[in-house]
Design a protein around this motif. Structure first.
Motif, short mmCIF file in Angstrom:
data_model
loop_
_atom_site.label_atom_id
_atom_site.label_comp_id
_atom_site.label_asym_id
_atom_site.label_seq_id
_atom_site.Cartn_x
_atom_site.Cartn_y
_atom_site.Cartn_z
N UNK A 106 0.83 -1.21 0.00
CA UNK A 106 0.00 0.00 0.00
C UNK A 106 0.86 1.26 0.00
N UNK A 107 1.89 1.29 0.83
CA UNK A 107 2.76 2.47 0.88
C UNK A 107 3.51 2.66 -0.44
N UNK A 108 4.03 1.57 -0.99
CA UNK A 108 4.83 1.68 -2.21
C UNK A 108 3.98 2.12 -3.40
N UNK A 109 2.72 1.72 -3.43
CA UNK A 109 1.84 2.05 -4.55
C UNK A 109 1.07 3.35 -4.32
N UNK A 110 1.31 4.01 -3.20
CA UNK A 110 0.63 5.27 -2.91
C UNK A 110 -0.82 5.12 -2.49
N UNK A 111 -1.20 3.93 -2.05
CA UNK A 111 -2.58 3.69 -1.61
C UNK A 111 -2.79 4.12 -0.17
N UNK A 112 -1.72 4.18 0.59
CA UNK A 112 -1.72 4.74 1.95
C UNK A 112 -0.42 5.50 2.13
N UNK A 113 -0.41 6.42 3.08
CA UNK A 113 0.79 7.21 3.35
C UNK A 113 1.43 6.72 4.64
N UNK A 114 2.68 6.34 4.60
CA UNK A 114 3.34 5.89 5.83
C UNK A 114 3.49 7.05 6.81
N UNK A 115 3.25 6.82 8.08
CA UNK A 115 3.40 7.89 9.06
C UNK A 115 4.87 8.26 9.25
N UNK A 116 5.13 9.50 9.56
CA UNK A 116 6.51 9.93 9.81
C UNK A 116 6.88 9.63 11.25
N UNK A 117 6.74 8.37 11.59
CA UNK A 117 6.96 7.90 12.95
C UNK A 117 8.38 7.39 13.10
N UNK A 118 9.04 7.76 14.19
CA UNK A 118 10.38 7.25 14.49
C UNK A 118 10.41 6.83 15.95
N UNK A 119 11.36 5.98 16.27
CA UNK A 119 11.60 5.60 17.66
C UNK A 119 12.90 6.26 18.12
N UNK A 120 12.83 6.92 19.25
CA UNK A 120 14.00 7.60 19.78
C UNK A 120 14.97 6.59 20.38
N UNK A 121 16.26 6.79 20.11
CA UNK A 121 17.29 5.92 20.65
C UNK A 121 18.25 6.69 21.52
N UNK A 122 19.39 6.11 21.79
CA UNK A 122 20.38 6.75 22.64
C UNK A 122 21.16 7.81 21.87
N UNK A 123 21.57 8.84 22.57
CA UNK A 123 22.42 9.86 21.98
C UNK A 123 21.73 10.65 20.88
N UNK A 124 20.41 10.73 20.91
CA UNK A 124 19.69 11.50 19.92
C UNK A 124 19.46 10.77 18.61
#
Length: 351
Positions: A106-124
């Motif tokens: 879905x994301x690759x074909x533009x049928x849905x938009x992936x969220x700009x979600x990230x997981x925070x790690x150490x040292x920024x």
């Protein structure tokens, strides 16, 4: 004796002559390609960790395995593999579930938009929730991570839109979701990266209907994007048992249930959709006649003999396959696989 429906069946239809009376390495004819497969066909491979064997074996035997996201020039091979390059046809990392395959499509074909979600790690530094193992030390910042994700999505898109044959290995039914965003993660938050939030992160053990729907829709959407044509699809199920389970059952029982669902779905989809077949990796490693001999001492990792036997059976079912055992590089050992063994083994209970 009068004829009956079993009278004229081939030997392979009967357990005694084709299994019980044979040495396990002489059990043959387990699969025959139901559609043309040739070395010139463009193959792409995705799925659980066991899927990595297919790409290497195809390339080693002179088949055209597509790597749509090669490593940067000058990057050492060992480093490239540690960073998730060359394992699959794009740098997706392991795609364990049918739902996550559907999500990537879905994301690759533009049928849905992936969220700009990230997981925070150490040292920024930050980690990609959908590819947490591809950059073990994390990305420098969100912009770098999102740029990398976009590159992988484009590579994945090229893979599914230009290949002749898609090989996908189903690995798990258990999954972790973000209830607020409606997306599935590659792993449980807090295991390899991220932080677990019990109010937001939800466990789901997918049932047959859910897995069947996701797998069917993923294949049909790929074909629709190509005008209803191609690709031919080879489905298989990883024989690697679960490293841990959240199902509430003993991990051995949970593994049996999960693999049963995946195997049933793969067979059902292969019977329902044209140009889709099931290849029995799971049976070749796990079935009783093989007596567990293809597993490492931990009873999870598949040893080199097992991998070789699986691929020998695969190419035996392909009329135009290159003959003889392929010479694979020593760095392509079973232990080099990026698998949940290393991830879940780092925090699970010790025996």
């Amino acid at each position: 004796m009068a004829d009956h429906p079993y009278t004229h069946l081939p030997e392979g239809a009967f357990w005694s002559p084709s299994v019980a009376q044979r040495h396990m390495l002489d059990i043959s004819g387990l699969w025959h390609a139901p559609f043309p497969i040739a070395p010139r066909d463009r193959f792409v491979t995705f799925g659980s960790c066991f899927a990595q064997h297919f790409g290497r074996a195809l390339a080693a035997r002179g088949f055209q395995w597509q790597d749509e996201e090669p490593p940067p020039e000058g990057l050492a091979p060992d480093t490239a593999r540690r960073l998730g390059y060359g394992l699959f046809s794009a740098r997706t990392g392991n795609i364990y579930t049918a739902a996550m395959l559907h999500q990537w499509v879905d994301w690759a074909l533009g049928l849905r938009t992936p969220p700009e979600l990230v997981w925070q790690g150490e040292g920024g530094r930050v980690h990609d929730p959908f590819r947490p193992a591809v950059e073990p030390g994390g990305f420098a910042d969100t912009a770098e991570l999102l740029a990398s994700r976009r590159a992988t999505l484009e590579a994945f898109r090229r893979s599914i839109l230009t290949c002749n044959i898609l090989v996908f290995t189903l690995g798990l039914t258990e999954s972790w979701l973000d209830s607020a965003l409606g997306v599935e993660f590659a792993l449980c938050p807090g295991t390899l990266a991220g932080r677990f939030d019990p109010a937001r992160h939800v466990f789901e053990n997918r049932a047959f209907a859910s897995v069947h729907a996701d797998l069917t829709q993923a294949i049909e959407k790929i074909r629709a994007a190509r005008g209803g044509k191609g690709p031919r699809v080879i489905l298989t199920v990883s024989p690697v048992p679960l490293a841990a389970t959240m199902s509430g059952a003993h991990v051995l029982v949970a593994t049996s249930g999960s693999k049963a669902i995946l195997r049933a779905v793969a067979g059902q989809v292969a019977s329902e959709l044209p140009r889709v077949t099931y290849f029995p990796s799971y049976e070749i490693i796990s079935a009783p006649p093989f007596r567990g001999s293809f597993f490492e001492p931990n009873l999870r990792a598949v040893n080199r003999a097992g991998v070789d036997h699986v691929m020998t059976q695969f190419f035996a079912g392909v009329p135009d396959a290159a003959q003889g055992r392929a010479q694979e590089a020593g760095t392509d050992s079973v232990e080099a696989l990026a698998c949940e063994e290393e991830i879940l083994g780092s925090f699970g209970p010790r025996g």
